[in-house]
Design a protein around this motif. Structure first.
Motif, PDB file in Angstrom:
ATOM      1  N   HIS A  69      50.639  36.866  46.837  1.00 31.87           N
ATOM      2  CA  HIS A  69      51.468  38.064  46.785  1.00 31.87           C
ATOM      3  C   HIS A  69      50.911  39.276  47.519  1.00 31.87           C
ATOM      4  O   HIS A  69      51.643  40.236  47.730  1.00 31.87           O
ATOM      5  N   ALA A  70      49.647  39.251  47.899  1.00 33.65           N
ATOM      6  CA  ALA A  70      49.061  40.449  48.496  1.00 33.65           C
ATOM      7  C   ALA A  70      48.503  40.239  49.893  1.00 33.65           C
ATOM      8  O   ALA A  70      48.090  41.190  50.539  1.00 33.65           O
ATOM      9  N   ALA A  71      48.490  39.010  50.370  1.00 35.44           N
ATOM     10  CA  ALA A  71      47.815  38.697  51.633  1.00 35.44           C
ATOM     11  C   ALA A  71      48.342  39.504  52.817  1.00 35.44           C
ATOM     12  O   ALA A  71      47.573  39.889  53.695  1.00 35.44           O
ATOM     13  N   LEU A  72      49.621  39.798  52.838  1.00 34.89           N
ATOM     14  CA  LEU A  72      50.194  40.541  53.953  1.00 34.89           C
ATOM     15  C   LEU A  72      49.548  41.921  54.095  1.00 34.89           C
ATOM     16  O   LEU A  72      49.217  42.345  55.202  1.00 34.89           O
ATOM     17  N   LEU A  73      49.339  42.608  52.985  1.00 32.50           N
ATOM     18  CA  LEU A  73      48.738  43.944  53.010  1.00 32.50           C
ATOM     19  C   LEU A  73      47.239  43.924  52.719  1.00 32.50           C
ATOM     20  O   LEU A  73      46.568  44.940  52.863  1.00 32.50           O
ATOM     21  N   SER A  74      46.743  42.785  52.289  1.00 34.66           N
ATOM     22  CA  SER A  74      45.338  42.675  51.917  1.00 34.66           C
ATOM     23  C   SER A  74      44.790  41.336  52.406  1.00 34.66           C
ATOM     24  O   SER A  74      44.699  40.383  51.645  1.00 34.66           O
ATOM     25  N   PRO A  75      44.384  41.274  53.678  1.00 35.44           N
ATOM     26  CA  PRO A  75      43.887  40.000  54.207  1.00 35.44           C
ATOM     27  C   PRO A  75      42.553  39.569  53.615  1.00 35.44           C
ATOM     28  O   PRO A  75      42.118  38.442  53.807  1.00 35.44           O
ATOM     29  N   GLU A  76      41.919  40.454  52.857  1.00 33.73           N
ATOM     30  CA  GLU A  76      40.658  40.129  52.188  1.00 33.73           C
ATOM     31  C   GLU A  76      40.752  40.572  50.730  1.00 33.73           C
ATOM     32  O   GLU A  76      41.325  41.608  50.436  1.00 33.73           O
ATOM     33  N   ILE A  77      40.201  39.754  49.837  1.00 33.17           N
ATOM     34  CA  ILE A  77      40.179  40.102  48.418  1.00 33.17           C
ATOM     35  C   ILE A  77      38.733  40.198  47.963  1.00 33.17           C
ATOM     36  O   ILE A  77      37.838  39.612  48.565  1.00 33.17           O
ATOM     37  N   GLY A  78      38.514  40.945  46.907  1.00 35.08           N
ATOM     38  CA  GLY A  78      37.182  41.062  46.323  1.00 35.08           C
ATOM     39  C   GLY A  78      37.154  40.405  44.961  1.00 35.08           C
ATOM     40  O   GLY A  78      38.121  40.507  44.196  1.00 35.08           O
ATOM     41  N   VAL A  79      36.075  39.725  44.669  1.00 37.33           N
ATOM     42  CA  VAL A  79      35.881  39.113  43.352  1.00 37.33           C
ATOM     43  C   VAL A  79      34.573  39.660  42.805  1.00 37.33           C
ATOM     44  O   VAL A  79      33.554  39.662  43.497  1.00 37.33           O
ATOM     45  N   GLU A  80      34.616  40.146  41.578  1.00 36.29           N
ATOM     46  CA  GLU A  80      33.414  40.687  40.946  1.00 36.29           C
ATOM     47  C   GLU A  80      33.184  39.985  39.625  1.00 36.29           C
ATOM     48  O   GLU A  80      34.125  39.749  38.867  1.00 36.29           O
ATOM     49  N   VAL A  81      31.931  39.658  39.367  1.00 38.45           N
ATOM     50  CA  VAL A  81      31.531  39.070  38.091  1.00 38.45           C
ATOM     51  C   VAL A  81      30.482  39.996  37.500  1.00 38.45           C
ATOM     52  O   VAL A  81      29.463  40.279  38.131  1.00 38.45           O
ATOM     53  N   ALA A  82      30.749  40.491  36.302  1.00 39.56           N
ATOM     54  CA  ALA A  82      29.791  41.333  35.587  1.00 39.56           C
ATOM     55  C   ALA A  82      29.410  40.589  34.310  1.00 39.56           C
ATOM     56  O   ALA A  82      30.280  40.093  33.591  1.00 39.56           O
ATOM     57  N   ILE A  83      28.115  40.509  34.062  1.00 36.86           N
ATOM     58  CA  ILE A  83      27.631  39.782  32.898  1.00 36.86           C
ATOM     59  C   ILE A  83      26.806  40.732  32.048  1.00 36.86           C
ATOM     60  O   ILE A  83      25.841  41.331  32.522  1.00 36.86           O
ATOM     61  N   GLY A  84      27.208  40.878  30.802  1.00 34.60           N
ATOM     62  CA  GLY A  84      26.480  41.698  29.854  1.00 34.60           C
ATOM     63  C   GLY A  84      25.708  40.812  28.888  1.00 34.60           C
ATOM     64  O   GLY A  84      25.605  39.602  29.072  1.00 34.60           O
ATOM     65  N   ALA A  85      25.196  41.425  27.855  1.00 36.99           N
ATOM     66  CA  ALA A  85      24.389  40.689  26.884  1.00 36.99           C
ATOM     67  C   ALA A  85      25.195  39.620  26.146  1.00 36.99           C
ATOM     68  O   ALA A  85      24.661  38.565  25.812  1.00 36.99           O
ATOM     69  N   GLU A  86      26.496  39.874  25.907  1.00 31.60           N
ATOM     70  CA  GLU A  86      27.304  38.940  25.119  1.00 31.60           C
ATOM     71  C   GLU A  86      28.692  38.713  25.687  1.00 31.60           C
ATOM     72  O   GLU A  86      29.562  38.204  25.002  1.00 31.60           O
ATOM     73  N   TRP A  87      28.922  39.104  26.940  1.00 32.81           N
ATOM     74  CA  TRP A  87      30.250  38.983  27.520  1.00 32.81           C
ATOM     75  C   TRP A  87      30.156  38.753  29.021  1.00 32.81           C
ATOM     76  O   TRP A  87      29.138  39.023  29.645  1.00 32.81           O
ATOM     77  N   VAL A  88      31.249  38.268  29.588  1.00 33.06           N
ATOM     78  CA  VAL A  88      31.357  38.098  31.036  1.00 33.06           C
ATOM     79  C   VAL A  88      32.729  38.622  31.454  1.00 33.06           C
ATOM     80  O   VAL A  88      33.734  38.390  30.774  1.00 33.06           O
ATOM     81  N   ARG A  89      32.740  39.358  32.557  1.00 39.73           N
ATOM     82  CA  ARG A  89      33.972  39.968  33.071  1.00 39.73           C
ATOM     83  C   ARG A  89      34.184  39.504  34.501  1.00 39.73           C
ATOM     84  O   ARG A  89      33.255  39.538  35.313  1.00 39.73           O
ATOM     85  N   VAL A  90      35.399  39.062  34.809  1.00 42.22           N
ATOM     86  CA  VAL A  90      35.769  38.754  36.184  1.00 42.22           C
ATOM     87  C   VAL A  90      36.878  39.705  36.591  1.00 42.22           C
ATOM     88  O   VAL A  90      37.736  40.057  35.779  1.00 42.22           O
ATOM     89  N   ALA A  91      36.818  40.141  37.845  1.00 50.76           N
ATOM     90  CA  ALA A  91      37.826  41.050  38.370  1.00 50.76           C
ATOM     91  C   ALA A  91      38.173  40.614  39.782  1.00 50.76           C
ATOM     92  O   ALA A  91      37.298  40.206  40.544  1.00 50.76           O
ATOM     93  N   VAL A  92      39.446  40.702  40.113  1.00 53.27           N
ATOM     94  CA  VAL A  92      39.908  40.397  41.464  1.00 53.27           C
ATOM     95  C   VAL A  92      40.626  41.635  41.975  1.00 53.27           C
ATOM     96  O   VAL A  92      41.502  42.185  41.302  1.00 53.27           O
ATOM     97  N   GLU A  93      40.230  42.060  43.172  1.00 49.69           N
ATOM     98  CA  GLU A  93      40.768  43.269  43.769  1.00 49.69           C
ATOM     99  C   GLU A  93      41.449  42.943  45.090  1.00 49.69           C
ATOM    100  O   GLU A  93      40.944  42.153  45.885  1.00 49.69           O
ATOM    101  N   ASP A  94      42.612  43.568  45.297  1.00 44.24           N
ATOM    102  CA  ASP A  94      43.266  43.481  46.602  1.00 44.24           C
ATOM    103  C   ASP A  94      43.838  44.853  46.936  1.00 44.24           C
ATOM    104  O   ASP A  94      43.839  45.755  46.098  1.00 44.24           O
ATOM    105  N   ASN A  95      44.289  45.007  48.156  1.00 44.01           N
ATOM    106  CA  ASN A  95      44.776  46.307  48.621  1.00 44.01           C
ATOM    107  C   ASN A  95      46.290  46.467  48.542  1.00 44.01           C
ATOM    108  O   ASN A  95      46.837  47.425  49.068  1.00 44.01           O
ATOM    109  N   HIS A  96      46.959  45.543  47.894  1.00 42.17           N
ATOM    110  CA  HIS A  96      48.412  45.638  47.745  1.00 42.17           C
ATOM    111  C   HIS A  96      48.722  46.575  46.576  1.00 42.17           C
ATOM    112  O   HIS A  96      48.134  46.440  45.506  1.00 42.17           O
ATOM    113  N   PRO A  97      49.644  47.533  46.760  1.00 40.41           N
ATOM    114  CA  PRO A  97      49.909  48.512  45.692  1.00 40.41           C
ATOM    115  C   PRO A  97      50.709  47.974  44.508  1.00 40.41           C
ATOM    116  O   PRO A  97      50.698  48.577  43.434  1.00 40.41           O
ATOM    117  N   TYR A  98      51.390  46.851  44.641  1.00 40.43           N
ATOM    118  CA  TYR A  98      52.207  46.330  43.545  1.00 40.43           C
ATOM    119  C   TYR A  98      51.330  45.958  42.360  1.00 40.43           C
ATOM    120  O   TYR A  98      50.340  45.250  42.506  1.00 40.43           O
TER     121      TYR A  98
END
Length: 167
Positions: A69-98
Motif C-alpha cells: 500500500h505504500a511502495a509508490l510513495l515510499s520505495p524504502e521502509i524502515g523496520v525497528e526492533v526495540a528490546i527492553g527488560a521484559e518486552w519486545v517492540r517491532v515498528a514498521v515505518e513508511d513515507n505514505h501519509p495514509y
C-alpha cells in the motif's frame, strides 16, 4: 533496580534498539521476518516461543502492508526492533501519509484483515499496538509484546494501548 546512592543498573545484555531499511518489494517480507528472528536469537532474548511466532507474524503483516500500500510513495521502509527488560517492540515505518485502521472483518472481501490480525494477536498477548504520524508525513505502525505472554489467548493486563491512535 536502583538503591539509594547506587549507580543505575546497567541494561541487560539483550536490551537495545536495532533498525534496518529494506526496499518496498515482496522479497523484503521474509527478509524482515528472518532478520527479526535472527536478532532475537543472536541477542539471546529470553522470550517465549509463542511470543516469537506472534512477533514474526506481526512483522510479516506490517511489512506486507507497507509493500502493498505504500511502495509508490515510499520505495524504502524502515523496520525497528526495540528490546527492553521484559518486552519486545517491532515498528514498521513508511513515507505514505495514509493511516490504516483495523476494520472489522468483511467476509465479502478477500483481503484487508492484516491489521485486524495484528491487533488481535497483540491484544491476546497482553501487548499494545498503534499507528503514529512521522515528522516527514509518513507513519509508523508498532506492536509491543511482553516476553511472557499468556498461554491460551487470555490477555494479561488488558492489552492497554498508549494514548496514540490504537489499531
Amino acid at each position: 533496580m536502583e538503591s539509594r546512592g547506587s549507580v543505575p543498573a546497567r541494561p541487560l545484555s539483550y536490551e537495545g534498539v536495532w533498525r534496518f531499511t529494506a526496499p518496498a518489494v515482496d522479497a523484503s517480507v521474509p527478509r524482515a521476518r528472518h532478520a527479526v528472528r535472527d536478532l532475537l536469537v543472536r541477542q539471546r532474548v529470553p522470550v517465549r516461543g509463542t511470543v516469537v511466532q506472534a512477533l514474526l507474524l506481526i512483522v510479516s503483516e506490517l511489512v506486507t502492508n507497507s509493500v502493498r500500500h505504500a511502495a509508490l510513495l515510499s520505495p524504502e521502509i524502515g523496520v525497528e526492533v526495540a528490546i527492553g527488560a521484559e518486552w519486545v517492540r517491532v515498528a514498521v515505518e513508511d513515507n505514505h501519509p495514509y493511516r490504516p485502521k483495523a476494520l472489522e472483518t468483511d467476509h465479502a472481501q478477500t483481503g484487508g484483515r492484516g491489521l485486524l490480525l495484528v491487533r488481535e494477536i497483540t491484544r491476546e498477548a497482553g501487548g499494545s499496538c498503534a499507528v503514529e504520524h512521522t515528522a516527514g508525513g509518513g507513519k509508523i505502525i508498532w506492536a509491543t509484546l511482553p516476553f511472557l505472554a499468556p498461554v491460551g489467548g487470555a490477555p494479561a493486563g488488558g492489552g492497554v494501548t498508549s494514548p496514540r491512535q490504537a489499531l
